[in-house]
Scaffold this active site. Structure first.
Site, PDB file in Angstrom:
ATOM      1  N   ASP A   1      -5.424  -8.398   0.729  1.00 46.04           N
ATOM      2  CA  ASP A   1      -5.288  -9.793   0.303  1.00 46.04           C
ATOM      3  C   ASP A   1      -6.075 -10.041  -0.979  1.00 46.04           C
ATOM      4  O   ASP A   1      -5.586 -10.665  -1.922  1.00 46.04           O
ATOM      5  CB  ASP A   1      -5.818 -10.745   1.384  1.00 46.04           C
ATOM      6  CG  ASP A   1      -4.985 -10.735   2.656  1.00 46.04           C
ATOM      7  OD1 ASP A   1      -3.799 -10.366   2.584  1.00 46.04           O
ATOM      8  OD2 ASP A   1      -5.526 -11.108   3.712  1.00 46.04           O
TER       9      ASP A   1
ATOM     10  N   ASN B   1       0.861  -1.180   0.000  1.00 43.70           N
ATOM     11  CA  ASN B   1       0.000   0.000   0.000  1.00 43.70           C
ATOM     12  C   ASN B   1       0.899   1.233   0.000  1.00 43.70           C
ATOM     13  O   ASN B   1       2.129   1.137   0.113  1.00 43.70           O
ATOM     14  CB  ASN B   1      -0.984  -0.008   1.177  1.00 43.70           C
ATOM     15  CG  ASN B   1      -0.299  -0.008   2.537  1.00 43.70           C
ATOM     16  OD1 ASN B   1       0.718   0.663   2.745  1.00 43.70           O
ATOM     17  ND2 ASN B   1      -0.857  -0.759   3.480  1.00 43.70           N
TER      18      ASN B   1
ATOM     19  N   GLU C   1       3.237   1.667   3.038  1.00 44.68           N
ATOM     20  CA  GLU C   1       4.339   0.699   3.060  1.00 44.68           C
ATOM     21  C   GLU C   1       5.417   1.076   2.055  1.00 44.68           C
ATOM     22  O   GLU C   1       6.617   0.955   2.334  1.00 44.68           O
ATOM     23  CB  GLU C   1       3.796  -0.700   2.758  1.00 44.68           C
ATOM     24  CG  GLU C   1       2.961  -1.284   3.882  1.00 44.68           C
ATOM     25  CD  GLU C   1       2.179  -2.508   3.456  1.00 44.68           C
ATOM     26  OE1 GLU C   1       1.798  -3.298   4.349  1.00 44.68           O
ATOM     27  OE2 GLU C   1       1.927  -2.686   2.249  1.00 44.68           O
TER      28      GLU C   1
END
Length: 324
Positions: free
Chosen positions: A275, A205, A208
Site C-alpha cells: 500500500d 508484486n 501477482e
C-alpha cells in the site's frame, strides 16, 4: 536521483488531490504480553494491555497519501457496525473526505484483528489474525450508489484503485472509473487483469504478475518478459512490479525496464508495505516525477515501512533522509 531533485518532488506532494477507490478495511490490534502456554491447547496466552484501530486496505492507502500531504477522498463500502464507526473515526481524524463511502447493513466492515504478544525478552510479534469479511461483488443499488459518490467527488489529480478482492473493484465499477481523464493507478489482485485494461499504471508484486499468465517463480528472463507482456496485452503505460528483496522493476510502453535495488536494511513486518510503496509512487507521478523517479521514491518508501512493526506509514522527512 539527487537529494535536491527528491526534495523538489516531495515539496509538490502537498495538496495534490487523490480519490482512493477500493476495499476499505479496519486493522484492529490487540497488544499484550505472553508469559505462559494455555493448559487447554498448545497456544500462548496473551494478556491484552491495549488496543488500537488503524485504516487498512484501501483505507491504508488513503491514510498514507494524507500523511504525505495529499487531499484525499475515500470511496468504498463499509458496514453499519462498530468497526465501520472505528474506521470512519480514524479517517476523519486525519482529514480524509468520507463522501465516497457507502454504508450498508447487508455486509460487515472488512476487518483484520491482529493479536500482538511479546515476552519479557522478545520483540512484539503477531500471534494470530482474525478476519471478518464478505467478499461478494458489489452490485445493483449499492454499486449505483458508489458510482454516484465517485462521480460527485471533486475532480482529482489521480485515482488510485486498491483492489483486495473483497468485492468492491468489479469490472462494472472499473468501467465507471475509466471515464475519468486523470491518471488511474491500480494495485491489482487476482488473475483477471482485464478489468484494469487501459489504466495508467498497475503495481503488482512479482507473484501477482506471474500469476496472471499461470506462471510461478522462475528465471529472470521470464519475469522480465512477463512485465513487458502486461504492458502490451493490457495496454498499460507503466507496470510497477515490486520484487521483495530484489527491489522493484518498472516497465514502460517504449520497452524500457528500470531496475531499482531494495533499500531495506532490516525487515520487521511487510504488512501494508505494498500500500505504502504504491501510494508514494502515485503521488510522485502527479507531482512532476518521471515514472523512473516515482519508482525510485516508491521503493525508498517500501524500504522504510518494512522496518516498522505493524501496518504503518512513511513521512516526507523519512523519505528525504533515506536518499543516498
Amino acid at each position: 536521483m539527487t537529494r535536491d531533485r527528491l526534495r523538489e518532488i516531495l515539496h509538490s506532494f502537498s495538496n495534490r488531490r487523490v480519490t482512493v477507490i477500493g476495499d476499505l478495511m479496519l486493522d484492529h490490534y490487540l497488544w499484550g504480553i505472553t508469559r505462559r502456554i494455555s493448559p487447554e491447547a498448545p497456544v500462548p496466552i496473551v494478556n491484552i494491555e491495549s488496543e488500537t484501530h488503524r485504516p487498512g486496505g484501501a483505507a491504508n492507502v488513503a491514510y498514507n497519501l494524507r500523511v504525505l500531504g495529499a487531499q484525499v477522498t475515500a470511496a468504498g463500502v463499509i458496514g453499519q457496525d462498530l468497526n465501520g464507526e472505528h474506521l470512519k473515526t480514524a479517517l476523519n481524524k486525519e482529514g480524509i473526505d468520507l463522501s465516497g463511502i457507502i454504508e450498508t447493513p447487508h455486509r460487515p466492515t472488512t476487518s483484520k484483528t491482529r493479536i500482538m504478544g511479546h515476552t519479557q525478552y522478545r520483540q512484539q510479534q503477531q500471534m494470530m489474525r482474525i478476519d471478518r469479511e464478505v467478499a461478494l461483488p458489489v452490485t445493483g443499488k449499492l454499486l449505483n450508489q458508489l458510482r454516484d459518490a465517485i462521480a460527485q467527488s471533486h475532480a482529482p489529480d489521480a485515482i488510485f484503485v486498491s483492489d483486495y478482492a473483497k468485492g468492491v473493484v468489479t469490472p462494472d465499477l472499473m468501467d465507471t472509473v475509466r471515464r475519468n481523464t486523470c491518471p488511474i493507478i491500480a494495485d491489482p489482485k487476482g488473475r483477471n487483469f482485464d478489468k484494469y485494461r487501459g489504466v495508467t499504471a498497475i503495481s503488482p508484486n512479482q507473484s501477482e504478475a506471474l500469476g496472471v499468465f499461470n506462471l510461478y517463480d522462475t528465471d529472470e528472463k521470464t519475469i522480465i518478459d512477463t512485465g513487458h507482456r502486461l504492458v502490451k496485452e493490457y495496454e498499460i503505460a507503466q507496470v510497477y512490479m515490486t520484487r521483495s528483496e530484489k527491489g522493484v522493476a518498472l516497465f514502460e510502453t517504449d520497452g524500457r525496464v528500470t531496475h531499482i535495488p531494495a533499500t531495506a536494511r532490516q525487515v520487521f513486518d511487510v504488512s501494508g508495505a505494498g500500500d505504502t510503496t504504491a501510494a508514494v509512487y502515485t503521488l510522485a507521478l502527479i507531482s512532476g516525477a518521471s515514472p523512473a523517479e516515482a519508482a525510485h521514491i516508491g521503493n525508498l518508501a517500501g524500504g522504510i515501512v518494512v522496518g516498522k512493526v505493524g501496518v504503518d506509514t512513511v513521512s516526507v522527512d523519512e523519505l528525504t533522509n533515506a536518499i543516498q
